[in-house]
Scaffold this motif. Structure first.
Motif, PDB file in Angstrom:
ATOM      1  N   LYS A 147       0.818  -1.209   0.000  1.00  0.00           N
ATOM      2  CA  LYS A 147       0.000   0.000   0.000  1.00  0.00           C
ATOM      3  C   LYS A 147       0.857   1.266   0.000  1.00  0.00           C
ATOM      4  CE  LYS A 147      -3.806  -2.332   2.331  1.00  0.00           C
ATOM      5  NZ  LYS A 147      -4.598  -2.485   3.560  1.00  0.00           N
ATOM      6  N   ALA A 175       4.805   1.421  -0.916  1.00  0.00           N
ATOM      7  CA  ALA A 175       5.598   1.127  -2.124  1.00  0.00           C
ATOM      8  C   ALA A 175       6.578   0.040  -1.731  1.00  0.00           C
ATOM      9  CB  ALA A 175       6.334   2.358  -2.629  1.00  0.00           C
ATOM     10  N   ASP A 197       8.972  -0.029  -8.433  1.00  0.00           N
ATOM     11  CA  ASP A 197       7.576   0.237  -8.082  1.00  0.00           C
ATOM     12  C   ASP A 197       7.266   1.707  -8.354  1.00  0.00           C
ATOM     13  OD1 ASP A 197       5.032   0.401  -7.035  1.00  0.00           O
ATOM     14  OD2 ASP A 197       5.492  -0.720  -5.205  1.00  0.00           O
ATOM     15  N   ARG A 217       4.654   3.335  -8.050  1.00  0.00           N
ATOM     16  CA  ARG A 217       3.790   4.002  -7.070  1.00  0.00           C
ATOM     17  C   ARG A 217       4.597   4.823  -6.076  1.00  0.00           C
ATOM     18  NH1 ARG A 217       0.879  -0.722  -4.289  1.00  0.00           N
ATOM     19  NH2 ARG A 217       3.046  -1.416  -4.369  1.00  0.00           N
TER      20      ARG A 217
END
Length: 445
Positions: A50, A52, A155, A157
């Motif tokens: 949630k 990274a 990642d 995000r």
């Protein structure tokens, strides 16, 4: 059956059988430790997914598309035709400099702690003038106008702000994704201005605000790569293909610097397609939590057989040398108390520091066994003797757990000393004429 009660060999067999039987709950507790460790990993994964995940920054590098032509033979109609194939030429920077500041945070999921971080990273360097003659690619087939500067990020995000590339003084915005998966599978890319005949070097720089969990790695794609990372985290672990050339760790955090040459890795500065992988050369920082209580609990329970065996051996010598009779059921109860120590240790260490949890669990177990031994032996001297032996044994295991590098050496020396003491105190026992009936007569008056 009554004769078995006084048979010394039957008694030894019973003690051995009880000891082996107690290894069953020991293995169950070991499985419980593994289960709790797995639950911790799931909690880390949940928070990381949630926030990274672990991050590796690969690049930057230039990818230039070009066309090559290959002959293809069709068996169906027996015709040979020329097929146009698109490939990518990848060029690594001559100089790469990275300066990073990592700001870690502790997050909690239930009783578990997870390390996440925010980082501010400045990446700069230069590419020398392109020398593509070695690849023997016609200039007309090279699409210089579609060249891209790519940066691998595991990642996406974790990217906190828009990333703006400064390329020779010109500004370009990075776009998500990669134009080719030859080198990286995930990342960002920006179009760059390249000309067919360009004899000048290209300077670049950009800032990256990146968040992740626990690990931050880099790849040394420069012909010379200089990376400096600082953080207030006090417990870093430097892992990967390269260790820092210099590092400073204090109560205020750490600073580390790597300087890597292209000669230190197993891929060149330019190649075509997916001939090489840069992943194996990555390195960086692991933001370790100060204590891994599950790993230490695993190490502790490995000595359960030593606890049980030496305690039972002490009981047996007390029987033989002091003419007292201890029932097999009493062996079982003491053995269970020794096993319960590990469940106490595991449970308490999830809420307190491991060393403190070990001390609390050891004191509780010692008090329980000491009180029980006092009740069954009715002798202060024997009670103090047994409790002292257990205290030394717990202290011995505690020291071994702290000394990771010397655990095998100290453990081997300790077991050797224990064996020597057993041989010393049993040297005068006449095992052939040992009669437990004398013990029973003494107890029954």
């Amino acid at each position: 059956m009554k004769g078995l009660k006084y048979n010394i060999y039957f008694k030894i067999a019973m003690i051995f059988f009880i000891g082996m039987l107690l290894l069953i709950p020991t293995s169950m507790i070991e499985s419980l430790i593994y289960e709790r460790q797995t639950t911790q990993q799931e909690a880390i994964h949940e928070v990381s997914s949630k926030w990274a995940n672990e991050q590796t920054i690969s690049g930057p590098f230039i990818s230039i598309p070009f066309y090559k032509y290959i002959k293809e033979f069709s068996k169906k109609d027996s015709i040979e035709k020329i097929v146009q194939v698109k490939e990518y030429l990848h060029i690594l920077p001559t100089e790469l400099k990275i300066n990073g500041k990592i700001s870690p945070e502790l997050r909690n999921r239930g009783i578990y702690e997870i390390v996440v971080y925010n980082s501010k990273i400045n990446i700069s360097g230069k590419f020398n003038a392109l020398q593509l003659s070695e690849f023997d690619i016609p200039e007309k087939d090279i699409q210089f106008d579609k060249a891209q500067l790519s940066v691998g990020i595991d990642d996406l995000r974790g990217i906190e702000k828009s990333v703006l590339l400064d390329w020779n003084g010109q500004k370009f915005s990075f776009n998500p994704g990669v134009v080719s998966t030859d080198i990286i599978a995930s990342g960002i890319n920006a179009p760059i201005a390249l000309r067919v005949k360009d004899s000048t070097a290209h300077n670049f720089s950009f800032n990256l605000d990146l968040k992740g969990s626990q690990l931050l790695y880099f790849t040394p794609v420069g012909k010379t790569t200089d990376i400096t990372v600082a953080s207030p985290w006090k417990n870093p672990s430097f892992n990967g293909a390269f260790l820092p050339d210099s590092r400073t760790i204090s109560e205020n955090g750490f600073t580390a610097n790597w300087n890597v040459l292209h000669l230190n890795r197993n891929y060149p500065q330019m190649w075509i397609g997916s001939q090489y992988s840069i992943k194996e050369s990555s390195f960086g920082i692991d933001l370790l939590l100060p204590v891994d209580n599950y790993q230490k609990s695993f190490r502790s329970i490995r000595y359960a057989i030593l606890f049980i065996g030496f305690t039972f051996l002490t009981f047996f010598f007390i029987e033989v040398l002091n003419k007292v009779f201890i029932h097999p059921m009493q062996y079982i109860l003491v053995g269970i108390a020794l096993i319960v120590f590990y469940t106490l240790l595991l449970a308490i260490s999830e809420h307190l520091a491991f060393n403190l949890a070990f001390i609390i669990a050891a004191i509780a177990t010692l008090l329980l066994i000491t009180g029980y031994v006092k009740a069954i032996l009715k002798s202060n001297t024997l009670t103090y003797l047994l409790s002292s032996i257990l205290f030394l044994l717990y202290s011995f295991i505690f020291v071994i757990i702290q000394l990771q590098d010397f655990a095998l050496l100290i453990g081997s020396i300790g077991v050797f000393i224990i064996l020597g003491l057993v041989m010393y105190f049993s040297r005068k026992i006449d095992w052939y004429n040992l009669n437990l009936k004398e013990i029973d007569k003494k107890e029954n008056g």
